[in-house]
Design a protein around this motif. Structure first.
Motif, short mmCIF file in Angstrom:
data_model
loop_
_atom_site.label_atom_id
_atom_site.label_comp_id
_atom_site.label_asym_id
_atom_site.label_seq_id
_atom_site.Cartn_x
_atom_site.Cartn_y
_atom_site.Cartn_z
N UNK A 169 0.82 -1.22 0.00
CA UNK A 169 0.00 0.00 0.00
C UNK A 169 0.85 1.26 0.00
N UNK A 170 0.26 2.35 -0.47
CA UNK A 170 0.98 3.62 -0.53
C UNK A 170 1.25 4.15 0.87
N UNK A 171 2.38 4.81 1.09
CA UNK A 171 2.68 5.36 2.42
C UNK A 171 1.65 6.39 2.88
N UNK A 172 1.12 7.16 1.97
CA UNK A 172 0.11 8.17 2.31
C UNK A 172 -0.78 8.39 1.10
N UNK A 173 -1.88 9.05 1.32
CA UNK A 173 -2.85 9.29 0.26
C UNK A 173 -2.27 10.23 -0.79
N UNK A 174 -2.39 9.86 -2.05
CA UNK A 174 -1.84 10.64 -3.13
C UNK A 174 -0.36 10.42 -3.38
N UNK A 175 0.19 9.34 -2.79
CA UNK A 175 1.61 9.07 -2.96
C UNK A 175 1.97 8.75 -4.40
N UNK A 176 1.07 8.04 -5.12
CA UNK A 176 1.40 7.65 -6.49
C UNK A 176 1.60 8.86 -7.39
N UNK A 177 0.70 9.82 -7.29
CA UNK A 177 0.88 11.03 -8.10
C UNK A 177 2.14 11.80 -7.69
N UNK A 178 2.41 11.85 -6.37
CA UNK A 178 3.62 12.53 -5.90
C UNK A 178 4.88 11.82 -6.41
N UNK A 179 4.89 10.50 -6.36
CA UNK A 179 6.08 9.74 -6.78
C UNK A 179 6.33 9.90 -8.27
N UNK A 180 5.28 9.88 -9.09
CA UNK A 180 5.46 10.04 -10.53
C UNK A 180 6.01 11.43 -10.86
N UNK A 181 5.46 12.44 -10.23
CA UNK A 181 5.94 13.80 -10.49
C UNK A 181 7.34 14.04 -9.95
N UNK A 182 7.62 13.51 -8.77
CA UNK A 182 8.92 13.74 -8.17
C UNK A 182 10.00 12.91 -8.85
N UNK A 183 9.66 11.77 -9.45
CA UNK A 183 10.64 11.00 -10.22
C UNK A 183 11.16 11.81 -11.40
N UNK A 184 10.26 12.51 -12.05
CA UNK A 184 10.69 13.35 -13.18
C UNK A 184 11.59 14.48 -12.69
N UNK A 185 11.26 15.08 -11.56
CA UNK A 185 12.08 16.17 -11.02
C UNK A 185 13.48 15.67 -10.69
N UNK A 186 13.58 14.52 -10.03
CA UNK A 186 14.90 13.98 -9.67
C UNK A 186 15.69 13.66 -10.92
N UNK A 187 15.04 13.11 -11.95
CA UNK A 187 15.74 12.78 -13.19
C UNK A 187 16.29 14.04 -13.85
N UNK A 188 15.51 15.09 -13.92
CA UNK A 188 15.97 16.33 -14.54
C UNK A 188 17.08 16.98 -13.72
N UNK A 189 16.92 17.02 -12.41
CA UNK A 189 17.91 17.68 -11.56
C UNK A 189 19.25 16.94 -11.63
N UNK A 190 19.23 15.61 -11.54
CA UNK A 190 20.48 14.85 -11.57
C UNK A 190 21.16 14.95 -12.93
N UNK A 191 20.38 14.88 -14.01
CA UNK A 191 20.96 14.89 -15.35
C UNK A 191 21.53 16.26 -15.70
N UNK A 192 20.67 17.27 -15.64
CA UNK A 192 21.11 18.62 -16.01
C UNK A 192 22.11 19.15 -15.00
N UNK A 193 21.93 18.83 -13.72
CA UNK A 193 22.86 19.30 -12.69
C UNK A 193 24.25 18.73 -12.86
#
Length: 406
Positions: A163-187
């Motif tokens: 189960x998800x750690x908290x309500x709305x975790x799936x949407x948060x994880x999908x959006x934050x995965x993209x942010x981490x990918x962009x930050x690590x790559x471009x950074x």
């Protein structure tokens, strides 16, 4: 390269716009900054002229005081001056030796390493493939994980995922995965490109620090850092290729499931973990390549004033000292040495007396004289030991002899 770089990234493709902007600025800053500092009358040019003059003057003064360099040391010193002048004033030589190697050789090495294994981006197009992964993450975040499948009774089936750690975790994880990918790559690209541009532009300034031992560490640090940026670019490109090889087929499957109205339950947490792991890997390989570059050491023969000059001068001064200076003074000789000398003198005197006096008679006289001297010394020691107040009457030896005759 002299044109102004495009500084407005496209909303549909942020990653390639940012990476191309950083690459353009790195090349522009490295080339134009070097030319500005290498121009006559600039601060770096004045500093280089002054330090070269001081180096030649110091060598001349040392020669006046007798510290003459050998042919090898003199040739190496002037070769070093020539290398500094080439690196600090000649753009064509600097571009071929340093600029192109730092900015363009990492891509060639990635192509040579990744071609046998079909590493993504090894044959070119790395930026476009990074953009493709970014777009896939964006589409997946828009579509979401989907609804769970329905059972025969019309109820949703319980998915076989945690189960998800908290309500709305799936949407948060999908959006934050993209942010981490962009930050690590471009950074990662931003760190190595900006650092390389700054160090390439400051090359005329740091090249002058190679002339003296006291400032040679600054040039060594500059050389370590600029090699670290080249190795970091190589390591980042290889790590991104591995990340693309892992993410591209996975994201393609997830998008295919969403296109077929199937759920992707559990994928958001996995995507978040994967992007975080590769971000840590990018930071780790960058740190490791920096540590490797820090192990560089400039050989000792590049010193401006070799230590052998001082050793030669010290040897000459010791050789010029008088030979008597090496022997200890007479006052510092031990008592045992003085006694040994006295015994040797006495033996020579006895041998000379024996030769001059006719053999055994002279030797007998000398021994008798030695015994009498020993008796006198013994009587003298007894007299000294008995110094003080006497408790009985003193009787001389002559009186004792007279009494015996009587």
């Amino acid at each position: 390269m002299a044109s102004i770089c495009d500084s407005i990234p496209s909303p549909e493709s942020f990653a390639p716009s940012a990476i191309r902007f950083l690459d353009c600025q790195a090349q522009l800053l490295g080339a134009e900054g070097y030319k500005a500092l290498a121009a006559p009358g600039s601060t770096a040019s004045i500093l280089l002229t002054g330090m070269t003059t001081l180096l030649i003057a110091f060598i001349g003064y040392r020669m006046l005081f007798g510290q003459t360099p050998t042919i090898r040391e003199g040739v190496l010193t002037f070769v070093k001056i020539g290398v500094v002048l080439v690196l600090a004033t000649s753009w064509p030589a600097y571009q071929a030796i340093v600029y192109n190697i730092i900015l363009h050789s990492p891509a060639e090495l990635v192509s040579a390493i990744g071609a046998p294994t079909n590493l993504p981006g090894s044959g070119g197009g790395l930026v476009a493939r990074v953009d493709a992964v970014d777009q896939a993450l964006k589409i997946l975040a828009i579509d979401g994980v989907g609804a769970p499948p329905m059972g025969p009774d019309g109820r949703p089936l319980i998915p076989s995922v945690a189960p998800s750690p908290f309500l709305g975790f799936d949407n948060f994880a999908l959006g934050f995965s993209r942010v981490i990918f962009l930050v690590s790559t471009v950074g990662a690209f931003a760190i190595v490109r900006i650092a390389a541009a700054l160090l390439l532009a400051l090359a005329p300034l740091f090249a002058a620090f190679l002339l003296f031992d006291g400032t040679r560490g600054l040039f060594e640090g500059w050389l370590k850092a600029i090699l670290g940026t080249a190795l970091g670019s190589l390591a980042i490109a290889v790590t991104l290729g591995l990340e693309l090889a892992f993410m591209e087929p996975w994201l393609a499957e997830l998008l295919a499931r969403r296109a077929g109205e199937l759920d992707v339950m559990g994928a958001p947490a996995q995507l978040l973990a994967a992007t975080t792991i590769f971000a840590i890997a990018l930071a780790g390989v960058t740190w490791l390549t920096a540590r490797i570059a820090m192990s560089l050491r400039i050989p000792a023969w590049l010193k401006a004033f070799p230590a052998s000059w001082q050793e030669d001068q010290r040897g000459r001064s010791e050789a010029s000292r008088p030979a008597t200076a090496a022997h200890p003074p007479i006052e510092s000789r031990s008592r045992a040495a003085a006694i040994a000398d006295a015994v040797a003198i006495n033996e020579r005197r006895e041998a000379a007396a024996a030769d001059a006096g006719g053999g055994s008679r002279a030797l007998h006289i000398a021994r008798s004289a030695g015994r009498s001297d020993a008796g006198e010394r013994y009587d003298r020691r007894e007299a000294l030991s008995s110094a003080g107040r006497r408790t009985r009457q003193r009787i001389s030896s002559r009186a004792i002899a007279r009494d015996k005759r009587l």
